[in-house]
Design a protein around this motif. Structure first.
Motif, mmCIF file in Angstrom:
data_model
loop_
_atom_site.group_PDB
_atom_site.id
_atom_site.type_symbol
_atom_site.label_atom_id
_atom_site.label_comp_id
_atom_site.label_asym_id
_atom_site.label_seq_id
_atom_site.Cartn_x
_atom_site.Cartn_y
_atom_site.Cartn_z
ATOM 1 N N TYR A 1 65.588 14.449 10.518
ATOM 2 C CA TYR A 1 65.191 14.773 9.159
ATOM 3 C C TYR A 1 64.801 16.250 9.134
ATOM 4 O O TYR A 1 64.388 16.819 10.148
ATOM 5 C CB TYR A 1 63.999 13.919 8.724
ATOM 6 N N ILE B 1 57.676 22.470 3.425
ATOM 7 C CA ILE B 1 56.217 22.501 3.332
ATOM 8 C C ILE B 1 55.858 23.822 2.639
ATOM 9 O O ILE B 1 56.534 24.830 2.814
ATOM 10 C CB ILE B 1 55.565 22.490 4.736
ATOM 11 N N TRP C 1 52.845 19.073 2.004
ATOM 12 C CA TRP C 1 54.150 18.470 2.268
ATOM 13 C C TRP C 1 54.943 18.389 0.972
ATOM 14 O O TRP C 1 54.459 17.856 -0.021
ATOM 15 C CB TRP C 1 53.939 17.082 2.854
ATOM 16 N N SER D 1 61.358 15.667 2.519
ATOM 17 C CA SER D 1 62.273 15.733 3.654
ATOM 18 C C SER D 1 63.613 15.128 3.283
ATOM 19 O O SER D 1 63.718 14.347 2.329
ATOM 20 C CB SER D 1 61.687 15.017 4.871
ATOM 21 N N ASN E 1 62.943 11.923 0.884
ATOM 22 C CA ASN E 1 61.587 11.449 0.626
ATOM 23 C C ASN E 1 60.833 12.608 -0.006
ATOM 24 O O ASN E 1 60.700 13.665 0.614
ATOM 25 C CB ASN E 1 60.882 11.031 1.913
ATOM 26 N N LEU F 1 61.997 17.758 11.448
ATOM 27 C CA LEU F 1 61.160 16.592 11.664
ATOM 28 C C LEU F 1 61.756 15.843 12.857
ATOM 29 O O LEU F 1 62.772 15.160 12.727
ATOM 30 C CB LEU F 1 61.150 15.724 10.401
ATOM 31 N N MET G 1 56.629 17.790 13.411
ATOM 32 C CA MET G 1 57.414 18.941 12.949
ATOM 33 C C MET G 1 57.357 20.008 14.028
ATOM 34 O O MET G 1 56.339 20.688 14.169
ATOM 35 C CB MET G 1 56.870 19.441 11.613
ATOM 36 N N TYR H 1 48.411 20.940 14.452
ATOM 37 C CA TYR H 1 49.094 22.225 14.415
ATOM 38 C C TYR H 1 48.070 23.356 14.457
ATOM 39 O O TYR H 1 46.956 23.208 13.960
ATOM 40 C CB TYR H 1 49.917 22.387 13.128
ATOM 41 N N LEU I 1 53.255 23.425 16.447
ATOM 42 C CA LEU I 1 52.892 22.073 16.880
ATOM 43 C C LEU I 1 52.162 22.104 18.211
ATOM 44 O O LEU I 1 52.624 22.726 19.176
ATOM 45 C CB LEU I 1 54.165 21.226 17.015
ATOM 46 N N GLN J 1 47.930 16.299 10.571
ATOM 47 C CA GLN J 1 48.926 15.763 9.642
ATOM 48 C C GLN J 1 49.185 14.312 10.010
ATOM 49 O O GLN J 1 49.413 13.991 11.176
ATOM 50 C CB GLN J 1 50.237 16.544 9.722
ATOM 51 N N LEU K 1 51.684 11.125 9.846
ATOM 52 C CA LEU K 1 53.111 10.840 9.695
ATOM 53 C C LEU K 1 53.334 9.334 9.763
ATOM 54 O O LEU K 1 54.332 8.848 10.317
ATOM 55 C CB LEU K 1 53.900 11.595 10.770
ATOM 56 N N TYR L 1 54.968 8.288 3.841
ATOM 57 C CA TYR L 1 55.190 9.405 2.927
ATOM 58 C C TYR L 1 54.225 9.347 1.748
ATOM 59 O O TYR L 1 53.870 8.252 1.298
ATOM 60 C CB TYR L 1 56.629 9.356 2.408
ATOM 61 N N PRO L 2 53.781 10.508 1.231
ATOM 62 C CA PRO L 2 54.049 11.852 1.753
ATOM 63 C C PRO L 2 53.239 12.155 3.007
ATOM 64 O O PRO L 2 52.106 11.706 3.142
ATOM 65 C CB PRO L 2 53.626 12.751 0.594
ATOM 66 N N PHE L 3 53.809 12.897 3.914
ATOM 67 C CA PHE L 3 53.169 13.211 5.180
ATOM 68 C C PHE L 3 52.076 14.273 4.984
ATOM 69 O O PHE L 3 52.243 15.433 5.285
ATOM 70 C CB PHE L 3 54.198 13.710 6.187
ATOM 71 N N THR L 4 50.922 13.849 4.552
ATOM 72 C CA THR L 4 49.842 14.740 4.157
ATOM 73 C C THR L 4 49.191 15.456 5.329
ATOM 74 O O THR L 4 49.158 14.951 6.460
ATOM 75 C CB THR L 4 48.770 13.967 3.393
ATOM 76 N N PHE L 5 48.635 16.632 4.992
ATOM 77 C CA PHE L 5 47.893 17.449 5.950
ATOM 78 C C PHE L 5 46.401 17.383 5.646
ATOM 79 O O PHE L 5 45.994 17.173 4.496
ATOM 80 C CB PHE L 5 48.321 18.923 5.851
#
Lengths: 126, 107
Positions: free
Chosen positions: A34, A38, A48, A51, A59, A99, A113, B36, B46, B89, B91, B94-98
């Protein structure tokens, strides 16, 4: 090694469409990952955006979904973002990223990521 | 959406100090968490994924831990190049929030 590079206009007028492209080198975009976007408003944290898979499956962040379109061009090895009806709140540094994932078992995918572009600054102003 | 909080939001420390940053999720995310590091004007880098797996090439002074919905990033002995902002973050979904970030500054 895999490298990503964002490109697009640095200045967009309010109510217009923001269009960005991420060029991928060192790996075919159809390799099975993916690819994501960002953003980071000035002085703020990371958000975010969404993706996309090489097949075109997406998404999106629900907060942007009504204005957002992401696409992939495998022939150019790039993926893109379009955000319509922009306002000053869309002013940010936009990053693209890969991703990646590790799998520890059936249907268990630990995503992360691991490769990022340097980012491109987009200012929304008349 | 899954919300992440980080504490502290700011900390000042000296070279050689042991530093711990905490990230809490608003709901269970198992080990679907990454950390991160970001320096001014640069893209995030990362450090850790799957809560505790060190990314290749990242110094071993960085480590990640998890206990329930609480996650930690520890720097065992802070080095000059570690002064930066750190983000978690999720994962898991979704959404992959921070998280909002933790700035580590020179004391």
């Amino acid at each position: 090694q895999v490298q990503l590079q964002e490109s697009g206009p640095g200045l967009v007028k309010p109510s217009e469409t923001l269009s960005l492209t991420c060029d991928v080198s060192g790996l075919a975009i159809s390799n099975g990952h993916y690819w994501g976007w960002i953003r980071q408003p000035p002085g703020k944290g990371l958000e975010w955006i969404g993706s996309i898979y090489h097949s075109g499956s997406t998404n999106y962040n629900p907060s942007l979904k009504s204005r957002l379109t992401m696409s992939v061009d495998t022939s150019k090895n790039q993926f893109s973002l379009k955000l319509t009806s922009v306002t000053a709140a869309d002013t940010a540094v936009y990053f693209c990223a890969r991703l990646n994932y590790d799998s520890s078992g059936p249907r268990i995918y630990y995503y992360y990521m691991d490769v990022w572009g340097k980012g491109t600054t987009v200012t929304v102003s008349s | 959406d899954i919300q992440l909080t980080q504490s502290p939001s700011f900390l000042s420390a000296s070279v050689g100090d042991r530093v711990t940053i905490t990230c809490r999720a608003s709901q269970g995310i198992s080990s679907y968490l990454a950390w991160y590091q970001q320096k001014p004007g640069k893209a995030p880098k990362l450090l850790i994924y799957a809560a505790s797996t060190l990314q290749s090439g990242v110094p071993s002074r960085f480590s990640g831990g998890a206990s329930g919905a609480e996650f930690t990033l520890t720097i065992s002995s802070l080095q000059p190049e570690d002064f930066a902002t750190y983000y978690c973050q999720q994962l898991k979904s979704y959404p992959f929030t921070f998280g909002p970030g933790t700035k580590v500054a020179v004391k």
